[in-house]
Design an enzyme around this catalytic site. Structure first.
Site, PDB file in Angstrom:
ATOM      1  N   LEU A   1      77.718  25.232   6.790  1.00 37.85           N
ATOM      2  CA  LEU A   1      77.614  25.239   8.262  1.00 37.85           C
ATOM      3  C   LEU A   1      76.161  25.346   8.707  1.00 37.85           C
ATOM      4  CD1 LEU A   1      80.566  27.636   9.178  1.00 37.85           C
ATOM      5  CD2 LEU A   1      80.509  25.167   9.444  1.00 37.85           C
ATOM      6  N   GLY A   2      75.369  26.033   7.905  1.00 35.41           N
ATOM      7  CA  GLY A   2      73.968  26.164   8.284  1.00 35.41           C
ATOM      8  C   GLY A   2      73.205  26.926   7.231  1.00 35.41           C
TER       9      GLY A   2
ATOM     10  N   LYS B   1      78.585  34.095   4.693  1.00 27.91           N
ATOM     11  CA  LYS B   1      77.127  34.034   4.587  1.00 27.91           C
ATOM     12  C   LYS B   1      76.704  34.632   3.252  1.00 27.91           C
ATOM     13  CE  LYS B   1      73.053  34.838   7.429  1.00 27.91           C
ATOM     14  NZ  LYS B   1      72.679  35.114   8.822  1.00 27.91           N
TER      15      LYS B   1
ATOM     16  N   ASP C   1      67.504  39.305  16.905  1.00 31.37           N
ATOM     17  CA  ASP C   1      67.225  37.861  16.970  1.00 31.37           C
ATOM     18  C   ASP C   1      68.107  37.196  18.031  1.00 31.37           C
ATOM     19  OD1 ASP C   1      65.862  35.588  16.303  1.00 31.37           O
ATOM     20  OD2 ASP C   1      66.904  35.233  14.409  1.00 31.37           O
TER      21      ASP C   1
ATOM     22  N   GLY D   1      69.816  33.089   3.909  1.00 31.15           N
ATOM     23  CA  GLY D   1      70.806  32.484   3.016  1.00 31.15           C
ATOM     24  C   GLY D   1      71.533  31.342   3.675  1.00 31.15           C
TER      25      GLY D   1
HETATM   26  P1  ATP Z   1      68.867  33.907   9.256  1.00 30.32           P
HETATM   27  O1  ATP Z   1      68.719  34.397  10.650  1.00 30.32           O
HETATM   28  O2  ATP Z   1      69.381  34.926   8.321  1.00 30.32           O
HETATM   29  O3  ATP Z   1      67.691  33.177   8.765  1.00 30.32           O
HETATM   30  P2  ATP Z   1      70.561  31.732  10.031  1.00 30.32           P
HETATM   31  O4  ATP Z   1      69.980  31.641  11.362  1.00 30.32           O
HETATM   32  O5  ATP Z   1      70.583  30.545   9.190  1.00 30.32           O
HETATM   33  O6  ATP Z   1      70.033  32.881   9.165  1.00 30.32           O
HETATM   34  P3  ATP Z   1      73.162  32.157  11.138  1.00 30.32           P
HETATM   35  O7  ATP Z   1      72.595  31.910  12.488  1.00 30.32           O
HETATM   36  O8  ATP Z   1      74.011  33.329  10.924  1.00 30.32           O
HETATM   37  O9  ATP Z   1      72.050  32.222  10.067  1.00 30.32           O
HETATM   38  O10 ATP Z   1      74.012  30.915  10.686  1.00 30.32           O
HETATM   39  C1  ATP Z   1      73.490  29.611  10.481  1.00 30.32           C
HETATM   40  C2  ATP Z   1      74.410  28.581  11.086  1.00 30.32           C
HETATM   41  O11 ATP Z   1      75.716  28.686  10.552  1.00 30.32           O
HETATM   42  C3  ATP Z   1      74.586  28.789  12.575  1.00 30.32           C
HETATM   43  O12 ATP Z   1      73.598  28.139  13.286  1.00 30.32           O
HETATM   44  C4  ATP Z   1      75.967  28.183  12.811  1.00 30.32           C
HETATM   45  O13 ATP Z   1      75.858  26.791  12.948  1.00 30.32           O
HETATM   46  C5  ATP Z   1      76.700  28.519  11.538  1.00 30.32           C
HETATM   47  N1  ATP Z   1      77.474  29.756  11.668  1.00 30.32           N
HETATM   48  C6  ATP Z   1      77.059  31.011  11.439  1.00 30.32           C
HETATM   49  N2  ATP Z   1      78.022  31.917  11.647  1.00 30.32           N
HETATM   50  C7  ATP Z   1      79.108  31.224  12.038  1.00 30.32           C
HETATM   51  C8  ATP Z   1      80.461  31.601  12.395  1.00 30.32           C
HETATM   52  N3  ATP Z   1      80.848  32.858  12.399  1.00 30.32           N
HETATM   53  N4  ATP Z   1      81.310  30.611  12.734  1.00 30.32           N
HETATM   54  C9  ATP Z   1      80.900  29.328  12.713  1.00 30.32           C
HETATM   55  N5  ATP Z   1      79.669  28.914  12.393  1.00 30.32           N
HETATM   56  C10 ATP Z   1      78.774  29.846  12.048  1.00 30.32           C
END
Ligand code: ATP
Ligand code: MG
Length: 423
Positions: A18-19, A41, A139, A24
């Site tokens: 997803l991302g 995650k 954040d 991670g």
């Molecule tokens: P970090 O801040 O640790 O560097 P990050 O920004 O990559 O990490 P997240 O924002 O938690 O981490 O998640 C990355 C992507 O994954 C989000 O932009 C979203 O698209 C998807 N995602 C995260 N959590 C969810 C969720 N609970 N349901 C659906 N999609 C999610």
């Protein structure tokens, strides 16, 4: 975890990335034990080597797991072992608020103000719950808010879990939203999140960040400086929000709202000042077990046609179809009996489809409504405009009566509302 396999601990089957981010990867995963989808995650190995990090991760996940709030992603499980550190949470299908905002900007538009303000208030409410659990998000930004498909519910994700243990020269967080005290590595407390939400408020209302310096030292200098742009400098009609947003973004933490709830309340007061004059009737609510359909269209012929299509599509169950000629009329009906399904015309005089649904989403149970937007032609603009309200279903008026019956059935089936028998 073995990267070669698409499983984590035998239990979770990874289906889709997803991302990815600093800490991670986030996957859509299937939990084979509880047989449901989750967002998983996986924390990158470089973090999990540190014992202190793992302890903080587990402690914060525990605090978040106890929290239950509509606008905060639910945490299901957290595992913090040196060889395997991950978190599972509610999977929120939808799109990022940042993406939806970019689509508006790409078309020279900004978010409908009422909708932007509702999102801000709801996220502030979620943030207050996070703070009450003893966690600072660290954040807050549109990239960490998902607008849920279907309901339009804004959900805060991506807590800076244990990020204070990051051993980096750069402060944790995103520079454009960073509170001055955090820039110097000071402790992030709830007022730092209020600051970030203040920056986000400025951005949602004006389409621009308060500080747009490309160069990092200059950007930090701006946060640390005394100048704060006013919302009205970009949106003269939104002057009611100048002082509120400015106070959230105050340079000194002590000058900000002391809590996210206080900020939300101030936004609410400003909204009242801003929309004074726009009075909507507030009749008593009715309750009924029938499925409630609300058709909103100024076009008499189409309104009748849509009402008939809904009756026909759902002839096997108890339905209550109401019709409204205007957005104001529709809101009065929705307050009395919140609809389950709304068939909404995009182009109407007065409150158009966007204005109407922005307000409908903000009333109690307004997020429950599943919406089909009808338009003479379903252009790309109609789709991206309604994305911010969680709408994914559209219907072109030229597609005909049978087409509309089919579309209504399809939506009802998708949300599990079509019944084989009469209720
Ligand atoms: P970090 O801040 O640790 O560097 P990050 O920004 O990559 O990490 P997240 O924002 O938690 O981490 O998640 C990355 C992507 O994954 C989000 O932009 C979203 O698209 C998807 N995602 C995260 N959590 C969810 C969720 N609970 N349901 C659906 N999609 C999610
Ligand atoms: Mg993120």
């Amino acid at each position: 975890m073995n990267e070669g396999q698409t499983r984590v601990e035998q239990r979770y089957v990874l289906e889709q990335l997803l991302g990815r981010g600093g800490m991670g990867h986030v996957y859509l995963a299937h939990d084979e034990v509880l047989r449901r989808h989750v967002a998983l995650k996986v924390i990158a190995p470089e973090w999990v080597d540190d014992r202190k990090f793992r302890d903080a991760f587990a402690r914060e996940a525990r605090a978040l797991a106890a929290l239950r709030h509509d606008h905060v992603v639910r945490i299901y499980d957290a595992v913090a072992r040196p060889e395997c550190t991950y978190l599972t949470m509610e999977r929120v299908p939808g799109r990022l608020l940042s993406t939806l905002m970019e689509q508006h900007l790409a078309h020279g538009a900004t978010l409908p103000p009422f909708r932007a303000l509702t999102i801000l208030q709801q996220i502030a409410g979620g943030l207050a719950a996070v703070h009450a659990a003893g966690i600072v998000h660290r954040d807050v930004k549109p990239e960490n808010v998902i607008i849920e498909e279907g309901s339009g519910r804004p959900v805060l994700i991506d807590f800076g879990i244990a990020s204070k243990y990051r051993v980096e020269e750069e402060p944790a967080g995103t520079p454009a939203y960073l509170a001055p005290e955090v820039i110097f590595g000071g402790p992030a407390d709830p007022t730092a999140d209020v600051y970030s939400l203040g920056c986000m408020a400025f951005e949602l209302l004006t389409g621009r960040l308060p500080f747009e310096h490309e160069n990092l030292p200059e950007l930090y200098q701006a946060h640390l400086g005394h100048e704060r742009p006013l919302v009205s400098s970009r949106r003269p009609e939104l002057g009611s929000f100048d002082l509120v947003v400015q106070r959230a973004m105050a340079r000194r933490a002590a000058d900000r709202y002391t809590s996210a709830l206080e900020f939300a309340a101030a936004l609410g007061d400003a909204m009242e000042r801003w929309s004074r004059g726009e009075t909507l009737p507030e009749p008593a609510r009715e309750s009924s077990d029938a499925l409630r359909i609300l058709v909103i269209d100024d076009d008499d012929d189409f309104r009748k046609l849509a009402a008939r299509a809904a009756q026909l599509a759902l002839y096997q169950q108890k339905v209550l179809v109401s019709t409204a000629r205007t957005g104001v009329e529709a809101l009065a009906i929705a307050r009395r009996t919140p609809p389950d399904v709304v068939i909404l015309d995009y182009d109407m005089p007065g409150l158009d489809g966007i204005d109407t649904l922005s307000r409908l989403r903000a009333i109690p149970k307004g997020g429950d409504a599943r919406v089909i937007v009808v338009s003479a032609t379903v252009t790309d603009a109609v789709r991206w405009r309604f994305g911010i309200l969680g709408v994914e279903d559209f219907f072109g008026k030229t597609e005909g009566f049978a087409g509309l019956v089919g579309r209504i059935l399809e939506v009802m089936n998708r949300y599990g509302w079509a019944r084989a028998e009469t209720r």
